[in-house]
Design an enzyme around this catalytic site. Structure first.
Site, mmCIF file in Angstrom:
data_model
loop_
_atom_site.group_PDB
_atom_site.id
_atom_site.type_symbol
_atom_site.label_atom_id
_atom_site.label_comp_id
_atom_site.label_asym_id
_atom_site.label_seq_id
_atom_site.Cartn_x
_atom_site.Cartn_y
_atom_site.Cartn_z
ATOM 1 N N CYS A 1 9.395 -3.729 -8.273
ATOM 2 C CA CYS A 1 9.220 -3.163 -6.930
ATOM 3 C C CYS A 1 7.734 -2.883 -6.775
ATOM 4 C CB CYS A 1 10.027 -1.869 -6.746
ATOM 5 S SG CYS A 1 9.750 -1.106 -5.123
ATOM 6 N N CYS B 1 6.972 0.727 -4.596
ATOM 7 C CA CYS B 1 7.187 2.031 -5.245
ATOM 8 C C CYS B 1 8.026 1.825 -6.497
ATOM 9 C CB CYS B 1 7.816 3.031 -4.283
ATOM 10 S SG CYS B 1 9.301 2.433 -3.451
ATOM 11 N N SER B 2 9.309 2.202 -6.451
ATOM 12 C CA SER B 2 10.160 1.995 -7.635
ATOM 13 C C SER B 2 11.615 1.823 -7.206
ATOM 14 C CB SER B 2 10.029 3.178 -8.599
ATOM 15 O OG SER B 2 10.356 4.404 -7.947
ATOM 16 N N CYS B 3 11.847 1.042 -6.160
ATOM 17 C CA CYS B 3 13.213 0.788 -5.705
ATOM 18 C C CYS B 3 14.011 0.149 -6.835
ATOM 19 C CB CYS B 3 13.200 -0.121 -4.477
ATOM 20 S SG CYS B 3 12.402 0.633 -3.034
#
Length: 213
Positions: free
Chosen positions: A111, A114-116
């Site tokens: 991702c 961000c950090s999906c």
């Protein structure tokens, strides 16, 4: 690039708490003291993500796909619905896509924004998945990143990088290891790690097409 794996988790209990862990604990204590947080509710959340929501769910999805061609077809056509068939779904897993590794194609998930991450099937994201070096280099130099995880692929293997987002999250369907035809779903699920469903590793027992192999 630093990253953790299944073996490192066992060592963490021997290390002194990090500054971040101490800060989190202090904040938790303060919130509990002021009556803003219920300790039982926190315990329930931790219990959910450690035992009910996590990589074991994704491993069962993979094992079912390995043993049931009809289920695999449904997974590849509509991963969200197929995953829900096994009882997994909810927040951060509303729109899933499954991508399959083959002898000629290796998939890697990142991702970049961000950090999906697909919580219902993989649990909470590892620290390295959220790090800036992984998020940037996985796109720029995916083979280099894979090599740092110990996975060196032959030049003829195509590496495809999938960028998760708030709308779509991905699950890698690893290749089934050779010689596992007699194993049941539970035994097959034991071969599937979180990292193999992100794409930075192979399923346990699977031989990689490494460079020069």
């Amino acid at each position: 690039m630093a990253h953790d794996d299944d073996h490192h988790h066992d060592d963490h209990g021997q290390d002194p708490p990090s500054d971040m862990a101490l800060r989190v604990k202090a904040l938790e204590s303060l919130l509990v003291e002021k009556g803003l947080v219920d300790p039982a509710a926190l315990d329930a959340i931790v219990e959910t993500y450690e035992h009910k929501v996590g990589p074991r769910n994704g491993a069962r999805v993979v094992a079912r796909a390995w043993t049931d061609p009809a289920y695999k077809a449904r997974l590849m056509a509509d991963a969200t619905a197929a995953i829900a068939e096994l009882g997994y779904g909810g927040r951060q897993g509303e729109h899933m896509i499954a991508v399959e590794n083959t002898p000629d194609i290796h998939n890697l998930v990142v991702c970049t924004l961000c950090s999906c991450y697909p919580w219902p099937v993989l649990g909470l994201p590892p620290v390295w998945y959220k790090s800036s070096p992984y998020r940037s280099r996985a796109v720029i130099d995916p083979r280099g990143v894979l090599a740092e995880f110990g996975l060196v692929l032959a030049d003829e293997v195509e590496v495809r990088v999938w960028d998760s987002s708030a709308e779509i999250r991905y699950l890698v369907l690893p290749q089934r290891p050779a010689g596992t035809e007699g194993l049941d779903e539970d035994a097959l699920a034991d071969l599937v790690s979180r990292d193999s469903m992100i794409g930075v590793a192979l399923a346990k027992g699977a031989g990689s097409r490494s460079a020069g192999a």
